[in-house]
Design an enzyme around this catalytic site. Structure first.
Site, mmCIF file in Angstrom:
data_model
loop_
_atom_site.group_PDB
_atom_site.id
_atom_site.type_symbol
_atom_site.label_atom_id
_atom_site.label_comp_id
_atom_site.label_asym_id
_atom_site.label_seq_id
_atom_site.Cartn_x
_atom_site.Cartn_y
_atom_site.Cartn_z
ATOM 1 N N ASP A 8 -7.592 71.772 17.496
ATOM 2 C CA ASP A 8 -9.008 71.391 17.459
ATOM 3 C C ASP A 8 -9.533 71.328 18.887
ATOM 4 O O ASP A 8 -8.814 71.644 19.840
ATOM 5 C CB ASP A 8 -9.194 70.055 16.728
ATOM 6 C CG ASP A 8 -8.346 68.934 17.321
ATOM 7 O OD1 ASP A 8 -7.820 69.097 18.441
ATOM 8 O OD2 ASP A 8 -8.197 67.891 16.668
ATOM 9 N N TYR A 33 -2.555 70.071 9.064
ATOM 10 C CA TYR A 33 -3.250 69.237 10.051
ATOM 11 C C TYR A 33 -4.346 68.430 9.369
ATOM 12 O O TYR A 33 -5.111 68.946 8.551
ATOM 13 C CB TYR A 33 -3.846 70.119 11.143
ATOM 14 C CG TYR A 33 -4.392 69.354 12.315
ATOM 15 C CD1 TYR A 33 -3.600 68.436 13.011
ATOM 16 C CD2 TYR A 33 -5.697 69.545 12.750
ATOM 17 C CE1 TYR A 33 -4.094 67.738 14.101
ATOM 18 C CE2 TYR A 33 -6.204 68.861 13.846
ATOM 19 C CZ TYR A 33 -5.396 67.954 14.504
ATOM 20 O OH TYR A 33 -5.888 67.261 15.579
ATOM 21 N N ASP A 50 -2.758 70.041 19.384
ATOM 22 C CA ASP A 50 -3.344 70.197 18.049
ATOM 23 C C ASP A 50 -4.437 71.267 18.016
ATOM 24 O O ASP A 50 -5.105 71.531 19.037
ATOM 25 C CB ASP A 50 -3.916 68.857 17.576
ATOM 26 C CG ASP A 50 -2.813 67.849 17.279
ATOM 27 O OD1 ASP A 50 -1.670 68.280 17.062
ATOM 28 O OD2 ASP A 50 -3.093 66.643 17.280
ATOM 29 N N ARG A 70 -6.958 66.584 10.639
ATOM 30 C CA ARG A 70 -8.309 66.415 11.195
ATOM 31 C C ARG A 70 -9.042 67.742 11.066
ATOM 32 O O ARG A 70 -8.922 68.620 11.913
ATOM 33 C CB ARG A 70 -8.252 65.947 12.652
ATOM 34 C CG ARG A 70 -7.687 64.544 12.804
ATOM 35 C CD ARG A 70 -7.729 64.050 14.236
ATOM 36 N NE ARG A 70 -7.128 62.729 14.336
ATOM 37 C CZ ARG A 70 -5.842 62.508 14.598
ATOM 38 N NH1 ARG A 70 -5.023 63.534 14.793
ATOM 39 N NH2 ARG A 70 -5.365 61.276 14.668
ATOM 40 N N GLU A 114 1.824 67.812 21.590
ATOM 41 C CA GLU A 114 1.251 66.485 21.854
ATOM 42 C C GLU A 114 2.219 65.368 21.508
ATOM 43 O O GLU A 114 2.371 64.403 22.241
ATOM 44 C CB GLU A 114 -0.044 66.294 21.046
ATOM 45 C CG GLU A 114 -1.261 66.967 21.640
ATOM 46 C CD GLU A 114 -2.519 66.574 20.885
ATOM 47 O OE1 GLU A 114 -2.762 65.366 20.717
ATOM 48 O OE2 GLU A 114 -3.258 67.476 20.464
ATOM 49 N N GLU A 136 -10.219 68.821 20.767
ATOM 50 C CA GLU A 136 -9.472 67.860 21.568
ATOM 51 C C GLU A 136 -8.139 68.471 22.015
ATOM 52 O O GLU A 136 -7.729 68.332 23.168
ATOM 53 C CB GLU A 136 -9.222 66.591 20.756
ATOM 54 C CG GLU A 136 -8.867 65.378 21.569
ATOM 55 C CD GLU A 136 -10.072 64.743 22.251
ATOM 56 O OE1 GLU A 136 -9.861 63.913 23.137
ATOM 57 O OE2 GLU A 136 -11.213 65.091 21.886
ATOM 58 N N HIS A 173 -9.733 76.395 10.783
ATOM 59 C CA HIS A 173 -8.801 75.406 10.251
ATOM 60 C C HIS A 173 -8.669 75.563 8.739
ATOM 61 O O HIS A 173 -9.522 76.126 8.075
ATOM 62 C CB HIS A 173 -9.286 73.987 10.553
ATOM 63 C CG HIS A 173 -9.282 73.663 12.002
ATOM 64 N ND1 HIS A 173 -9.839 72.519 12.513
ATOM 65 C CD2 HIS A 173 -8.791 74.332 13.066
ATOM 66 C CE1 HIS A 173 -9.691 72.498 13.813
ATOM 67 N NE2 HIS A 173 -9.065 73.591 14.180
#
Length: 858
Positions: free
Chosen positions: A93, A333, A91, A335, A9, A95, A379
């Site tokens: 997640d 990470y 990433d 988030r 990203e 998203e 995560h």
């Protein structure tokens, strides 16, 4: 071109990942999303059409390439055509999973060519672990994100269009945004409806063996004395003293006369120790950080708002230049809603604790913490990637704000794997002896740190006051700290002292937290000496407004939003004019605006489900089921859309139209003498002449409905750098600023801003370069840092703040760096010269007209 293409990203990861993978891999960045739903065409029937909004009748979304990403897509497509394998590494997640899928679609990649790889940390270990576990794109995660996006588009477009029609042009609403605004509105209503209640307590200072200690009246006539707002509520709920379920009978000292009479009798009494106990208690460490908890702690301890916290965390995650070591990622990470720690990281952390603090600080087994229900346990928590890199060893290589946040994350993580701190908690009951003492008993509590345990990583005994050890067990288990406001006044009261020698009401003083003192050693029958005794009047306080920390905590506990959305929610409700922030940074509180109240009440009357916290929570759980392959995403949207569309049709017909309505007032127009009327705009309520548009007179109203008088430009004593004319101070839509007297006539464009302290600052003019931004291809410019201990030049994107790309100044541009520093030095000298002139001029105006003090503070 290498055989393998890796797409991430952010460009900030390219160097680190490329260095680990080697020459057989080409690493490029998508710079976020490259596809999205089409933008609406504005208010009206077009915007109200779901097909135009990019959603078909069966809720299938239609995506278009982001216009600004044309060049990025072309470059990625060219690289992908010549690659044998394309590793999609956005990433880890939902998203990120959606971005990976959009990349595969937009680049028209062949399925057998695609490999999905994720990593929680941008380190050699994390990157190698990710590439050792390749997989396919998880379409369940993609569909969960698609469902959220479609739902948000439906609700946003439909409700916003309704608000434009019924209330005022320019308003917006959203599936999560509107519920967050409702929280603020409900709190504002509670504050406005609040009626303060009075109660009295009696505090005393005793001495024993040369040691003074505080105590408070605990019981009288065999009943527990109401000593805080919570006690007062229980007293009233229990029928004014009747035993409740707890079996405790309470009594209220409700007026000054009773308080003074009790105090007079107790001042002449003798005292003896009726009860004394020393008990060893353990204080367990907090869990490591997840996103919500990091934002709370950064707000409470550092004063960072959520946006700033996540920006700095992003820098630490992508990597910081450590000189000879190159770019090194310092945290995982950022988030996440999980407290999970990988086995390798856990071993490294335990080894570090044993070597740095000793074996007695290491528990026999690792500490494990339960994440909240529904957390993505794949995560990890937010933790240092190199636990051997202490904050102190990194300080010279980080900016001031990076160091502060890294230290916060590091200490919380290491502490979570240490043994509890041990305290000796002391309680003593001091009984009054003598006539008219009414069996009065004072309670004194104290606490002594016996073994610092996890507090050692934060400074040992010195950390007791700052480590939030007063948080409740429920908060501690969830990783939440006591908010800074709650910590100052935990019982939501303010006290004033009443004594024979003092006035009836003294200034409020901060309450001493129970147990924060050290009690002397005593035994039953000892007779401590009374040194001082005073009754204190307290008034209950309204519930505090939400801060970023408490709003984030409430959103998470209510199941509203997810780690990736908290910052956006907080930003959106401010940008839309629904919340006014009182104070600076993360410690500022949110006040719901009158506009927020109008919109919330209108929506509550017709969309009870959308505005209901429970419904929003259930909707989030439904979307989690989609991610877990337990629910079809179209069914989830269909189940929502049926009732929603019926509510929408009813609202279109029956919601009150306030757009053309106005409220008569008794205020006369300053221009023509006609009466003024109260109306609503997207910026809140205001007054305008009833003869508008023929008469254009208006008054702004503040949040309480009071007229904000228009104050003309104020003299500052400063001169314009461009034309030499006077510089004056005005208040615009975005606050106070300074400008040349010819600014209004557009003859001179010179302006100056005011910093947080209200001091005037000149604008630094960035220097142009021939380099282009790696993220957005805009020109790069040379600026001077305003953070950290020393000033230095650096390269920054000219598209700031939309693009925050930045890097160290390369050697070939050192001449521009010298120019930038010379410009900054000149500006700094002028600012220092002007400051005493400005402050003196402002002070003189306030002296002549005290009403102007508020304008100066702005």
């Amino acid at each position: 071109m290498a055989k393998n293409l890796v797409i991430v990203e952010s460009p900030g990861k390219i160097k680190t990942i490329g260095k680990v993978l080697g020459k057989n891999y080409t690493v490029k960045a998508s710079i976020g999303h490259i596809r999205d739903l089409p933008k609406g065409k504005g208010k009206g029937s077009d915007k109200n059409n779901l097909i135009v909004a990019g959603i078909a009748k069966d809720f299938t979304p239609t995506y278009v390439n982001v216009e600004a990403k044309k060049k990025v897509i072309a470059e990625l497509r060219k690289a992908a055509d010549s690659a044998e394998t394309v590793y999609l590494c956005p990433d880890p997640d939902r998203e990120g999973e959606a971005i990976a899928w959009h990349l595969a679609e937009a680049l028209e990649l062949e399925p057998e060519k695609i490999v999905r790889v994720t990593f929680d940390e941008i380190t050699p270990r994390g990157i190698k672990a990710g590439f050792a576990a390749p997989r396919k794109i998880d379409m369940d995660l993609v569909n969960s994100q698609q469902a959220r996006r479609v739902l948000d588009r439906i609700v946003g477009y439909k409700l916003s269009d309704l608000l434009w029609t019924k209330i005022v042009r320019g308003l917006s609403a959203g599936r999560v945004q509107s519920v967050a605004v409702r929280l603020l509105v409900d709190r504002e209503k509670e504050i406005q409806a609040f009626i303060a209640e009075c109660y009295w307590t009696v505090s005393a200072v005793f001495s024993h063996l040369g040691h003074n200690f505080d105590a408070s009246l605990r019981a009288i006539d065999g009943k527990q004395v109401v000593s805080n707002a919570d006690d007062l509520g229980k007293f009233k709920a229990g029928g004014m003293g009747v035993s409740g379920a707890s079996g405790i009978v309470r009594t209220l000292i409700g007026n000054a006369a009773d308080a003074k009479a009790i105090a007079a009798a107790l001042r002449v009494a003798k005292y003896k120790v009726a009860y004394y106990e020393v008990k060893e208690v353990q204080d367990r460490p907090y869990p490591p950080f997840a996103t919500s908890q990091l934002q709370q702690a950064a707000a409470n301890r550092l004063g960072f708002d959520a946006k700033r916290t996540m920006r700095i965390a992003q820098q630490l995650y992508e990597g910081v230049n450590l000189g000879d070591e190159g770019q090194v990622a310092l945290i995982t990470y950022m988030r996440t809603d999980s407290f999970r720690i990988s086995p390798d990281a856990l071993t490294e952390c335990r080894d570090t604790i044993e070597s740095k603090f000793g074996k007695k600080y290491l528990p026999e087994k690792p500490n494990y913490y339960a994440s909240r229900a529904g957390a993505q346990e794949a995560h990890e928590c937010i933790r240092p990637t190199h636990v051997e890199m202490s904050p102190e060893s990194m300080k010279s290589k980080l900016t001031d704000e990076q160091f502060k946040l890294y230290k916060l994350i590091y200490q919380r993580y290491v502490a979570c794997q240490m043994v509890p701190a041990v305290f000796d908690a002391t309680s003593a009951d001091i009984a009054a002896v003598g006539p008219n003492t009414r069996n009065a008993v004072f309670r004194a509590t104290g606490r002594v740190l016996k073994f610092d345990g996890w507090l050692a990583v934060q400074g040992g005994a010195a950390a007791v006051k700052t480590a939030h050890v007063d948080a409740s067990a429920a908060d501690r288990e969830k990783g939440d700290e006591v908010d800074s406001d709650e910590a100052d006044e935990t019982d939501e009261t303010k006290a004033s002292t009443l004594s024979d020698a003092a006035p009836a009401k003294a200034p409020p003083r901060k309450e001493k937290k129970p147990g924060s003192q050290i009690l002397p050693a005593m035994k039953m029958g000892d007779q401590p000496k009374l040194e001082k005794l005073d009754p204190e009047e307290h008034f209950t306080q309204p519930p505090p407004r939400y801060t970023e920390a408490t709003l984030t905590k409430t959103l998470e506990r209510e199941g509203i939003g997810r780690p990736s959305t908290y910052t956006a929610i907080i930003g959106t409700i401010q940008d839309r004019g629904y919340a006014q922030k009182l104070g600076q940074g993360g410690r500022g509180s949110f006040m719901a605006t009158p506009l927020a109240r109008v919109v919330t009440e209108s929506l509550e009357g017709h969309f009870s489900s959308i505005m209901d916290l429970g419904f929003t929570r259930e909707m989030e759980l439904e979307l989690d089921k989609v991610a877990e392959a337990k629910l079809d995403w179209r069914k989830a949207i269909g189940d929502f859309y049926g009732p929603f569309s019926r509510d929408l049709a009813d609202a279109a017909k029956n919601m009150q139209n306030t757009k053309q309505t106005s409220e008569k007032t008794d205020v006369k127009c300053p221009e023509c003498g006609a009466m003024m009327e109260k109306r609503l705009s997207q910026f809140g309520f205001y007054l305008r002449c009833e003869k508008a548009p023929d008469c254009k007179a208006t008054y702004r109203l503040d949040a309480k409905g009071n007229i904000q008088e228009k104050i003309g430009p104020q003299v500052t004593g400063l001169k314009c750098d461009v034309c030499g004319k006077d510089v004056v101070k005005s208040v615009g839509r975005f606050g106070a600023y300074l400008h040349c007297t010819d600014y209004a006539d557009k003859k001179c464009t010179y302006t100056m801003k005011l910093n947080k302290e209200g001091h005037p600052l000149r604008k630094f003019k960035a220097l142009a370069t021939n380099k282009l931004c790696e993220k957005c291809k805009s020109p790069m410019v040379v600026r001077v840092t305003s953070r950290g201990k020393t000033r230095r030049p650096f390269l920054s994107c000219s598209n700031f703040p939309k693009c925050r790309a930045a890097m160290d100044l390369p050697p070939e541009l050192s001449h521009l760096g010298d120019q930038a520093m010379a410009q900054w030095a000149e500006i700094d000298a002028k600012n220092k010269h002007d400051l005493p002139i400005y402050m003196k001029t402002m002070a003189e105006q306030i002296k002549e007209d005290p009403a102007m003090a508020g304008e100066v503070e702005d």
